[in-house]
Design a protein around this motif. Structure first.
Motif, short mmCIF file in Angstrom:
data_model
loop_
_atom_site.label_atom_id
_atom_site.label_comp_id
_atom_site.label_asym_id
_atom_site.label_seq_id
_atom_site.Cartn_x
_atom_site.Cartn_y
_atom_site.Cartn_z
N PRO A 1 38.23 39.46 38.59
CA PRO A 1 37.82 40.08 39.58
C PRO A 1 37.78 38.90 40.21
O PRO A 1 38.73 37.63 39.86
N PHE A 2 37.87 39.29 41.13
CA PHE A 2 38.19 37.99 42.79
C PHE A 2 37.69 37.22 43.37
O PHE A 2 36.87 38.09 43.82
N VAL A 3 37.06 35.82 42.58
CA VAL A 3 35.60 35.69 42.73
C VAL A 3 35.51 35.05 44.42
O VAL A 3 34.71 35.13 45.02
N GLY A 4 37.30 34.19 44.76
CA GLY A 4 37.78 33.98 45.70
C GLY A 4 37.84 34.78 47.04
O GLY A 4 36.90 34.01 48.08
N ARG A 5 38.09 35.51 47.21
CA ARG A 5 37.98 36.43 47.87
C ARG A 5 36.80 37.38 48.64
O ARG A 5 35.98 37.34 49.59
N HIS A 6 35.99 36.53 47.13
CA HIS A 6 34.27 37.51 47.74
C HIS A 6 33.41 36.68 48.71
O HIS A 6 32.79 36.89 49.43
N VAL B 1 38.61 35.69 35.34
CA VAL B 1 38.35 35.28 36.90
C VAL B 1 39.55 35.01 37.65
O VAL B 1 39.96 33.92 37.73
N ALA B 2 39.46 35.93 38.91
CA ALA B 2 41.18 35.11 39.67
C ALA B 2 40.25 35.49 41.13
O ALA B 2 39.51 35.13 41.39
N SER B 3 41.54 34.52 41.14
CA SER B 3 41.09 34.15 43.31
C SER B 3 40.14 32.91 43.07
O SER B 3 39.05 32.81 44.23
N ILE B 4 41.13 32.04 41.95
CA ILE B 4 40.28 30.66 42.38
C ILE B 4 39.89 29.91 43.48
O ILE B 4 41.80 30.07 43.34
N ARG B 5 39.32 29.16 44.03
CA ARG B 5 39.69 28.24 44.72
C ARG B 5 39.49 27.23 44.61
O ARG B 5 40.29 25.97 45.23
N HIS B 6 38.54 26.51 43.94
CA HIS B 6 38.44 25.19 43.25
C HIS B 6 37.67 24.99 41.97
O HIS B 6 37.25 26.23 41.49
N ILE C 1 51.31 44.55 32.38
CA ILE C 1 51.48 45.39 33.56
C ILE C 1 49.97 45.33 33.55
O ILE C 1 49.14 45.71 33.32
N LYS C 2 50.14 45.06 35.25
CA LYS C 2 48.95 44.41 36.03
C LYS C 2 48.75 46.33 37.22
O LYS C 2 50.15 46.08 38.11
N VAL C 3 48.11 46.49 37.45
CA VAL C 3 47.45 47.82 38.02
C VAL C 3 46.04 47.77 38.97
O VAL C 3 45.52 46.86 38.58
N VAL D 1 50.17 33.82 32.93
CA VAL D 1 50.37 33.45 33.72
C VAL D 1 50.12 34.60 34.43
O VAL D 1 50.19 35.50 33.89
N THR D 2 49.82 34.73 35.84
CA THR D 2 49.74 35.91 37.00
C THR D 2 50.01 35.79 37.90
O THR D 2 50.84 34.82 38.59
N THR D 3 51.04 37.65 38.37
CA THR D 3 51.64 36.65 39.20
C THR D 3 51.37 38.05 40.47
O THR D 3 50.67 38.46 39.89
N ASN D 4 51.56 38.46 41.96
CA ASN D 4 50.85 39.70 42.58
C ASN D 4 52.22 39.49 42.95
O ASN D 4 52.78 39.12 43.56
N VAL E 1 47.79 30.05 34.69
CA VAL E 1 48.08 29.93 36.00
C VAL E 1 48.77 31.06 37.04
O VAL E 1 49.13 31.57 37.31
N ASP E 2 48.56 30.89 38.42
CA ASP E 2 48.43 31.99 39.66
C ASP E 2 50.19 31.63 40.03
O ASP E 2 49.23 31.36 40.90
N THR E 3 51.14 32.03 40.23
CA THR E 3 51.65 32.01 41.02
C THR E 3 53.39 32.06 39.99
O THR E 3 53.20 33.05 38.77
C1 E4P Z 1 45.23 37.27 40.68
O1 E4P Z 1 45.40 37.91 39.51
C2 E4P Z 1 45.58 36.97 41.78
O2 E4P Z 1 47.15 37.01 41.46
C3 E4P Z 1 45.40 35.94 42.51
O3 E4P Z 1 43.97 35.54 41.84
C4 E4P Z 1 44.37 36.49 44.05
O4 E4P Z 1 44.62 35.02 44.42
P1 E4P Z 1 44.04 34.73 46.05
O5 E4P Z 1 42.79 35.98 45.97
O6 E4P Z 1 44.48 33.39 46.43
O7 E4P Z 1 45.31 35.14 46.55
#
Ligand code: E4P
Length: 217
Positions: free
Chosen positions: A128-133, A162-167, A82-84, A25-28, A5-7
């Motif tokens: 890889p950030f799919v939603g932002r793409h 797979v990150a930045s998931i929208r749906h 560790i996220k880099v 869990v992933t955070t940023n 979960v991304d939160t």
């Molecule tokens: C992944 O680790 C990022 O925290 C995240 O998926 C980014 O998503 P966003 O494009 O909705 O901000």
């Protein structure tokens, strides 16, 4: 496929952890800001609530400073990853940390070539950030397919996260491609459980059962 979960919202994390379906869990930095809480305390709480990997991101941009921050973060708990960022300094840091047995999630990946570099640097996860793409008019999922082919060609152990998931369709496509992990906001994970016909069917069963006058005892 693993579900992260991304939160940084500990209540939502605990609620999802109770389902037994949450693998990490992933955070940023943006999610930490949204939580309004102290970074190190939030990471400590999340790492205690979930057994799987918990990504905590460095904010430095140079290798030496990234290493210093990573040293603090990885001491919080064994499951801290560790996220880099996907930069030269980020991948240098990735190489140093993974050589030392620390899990590393390389974030802000937007091309399959970047994912190839992360695998060569020994990344545990590539994000890889799919939603932002998709947001800028490209096909984010195509990158996931390309990375899957490349990693399989060379037997790279780096897991595709797979990150930045929208749906939910992003989740479905990730599973069909064979991604290792998805990380999605809590709302998207909740959507996966839902279907109107499930709700309607349940209502019908409940009302017909009530008419039988029976109980299960
Ligand atoms: C992944 O680790 C990022 O925290 C995240 O998926 C980014 O998503 P966003 O494009 O909705 O901000």
């Amino acid at each position: 496929m693993k579900f992260f979960v991304d939160t940084a919202d500990i209540d939502q994390i605990r609620e999802l952890a109770e389902t037994g379906l949450l693998d990490g869990v992933t955070t940023n930095p943006s999610l930490i800001h949204k939580s309004g809480k102290n970074f190190l305390e939030v990471v400590r709480d999340i790492a205690a609530a979930v057994a799987g990997p918990v990504s905590a991101e460095v904010v430095a941009t140079d290798h030496a400073e990234m290493m210093r921050e990573a040293e603090i973060l990885r001491k919080i708990a064994e499951n801290v990853t560790i996220k880099v960022p996907l930069t030269i300094d980020g991948l240098k840091t990735c190489k140093a940390l993974t050589s030392d047995g620390t899990m590393v999630n390389v974030t802000l990946c937007f091309t399959a070539n970047q994912a190839l570099l992360a695998a060569k640097a020994g990344a545990t996860f590539i994000s890889p950030f799919v939603g932002r793409h998709d947001d800028i008019g490209f096909d984010g999922m195509q990158i996931i397919s390309d990375i899957r082919i490349i990693y399989d060609n060379y037997d790279y152990a780096t897991q595709i996260l797979v990150a930045s998931i929208r749906h939910p369709v992003h989740v479905l496509e990730s599973a069909k491609i064979g991604a290792d992990v998805i990380t999605a906001p809590p709302a998207v994970i909740h959507q996966l459980f839902k279907h109107p016909l499930t709700d309607r069917g349940l209502e019908t069963f409940a009302s017909d059962w009530a008419k039988t006058g029976q109980t299960i005892a």
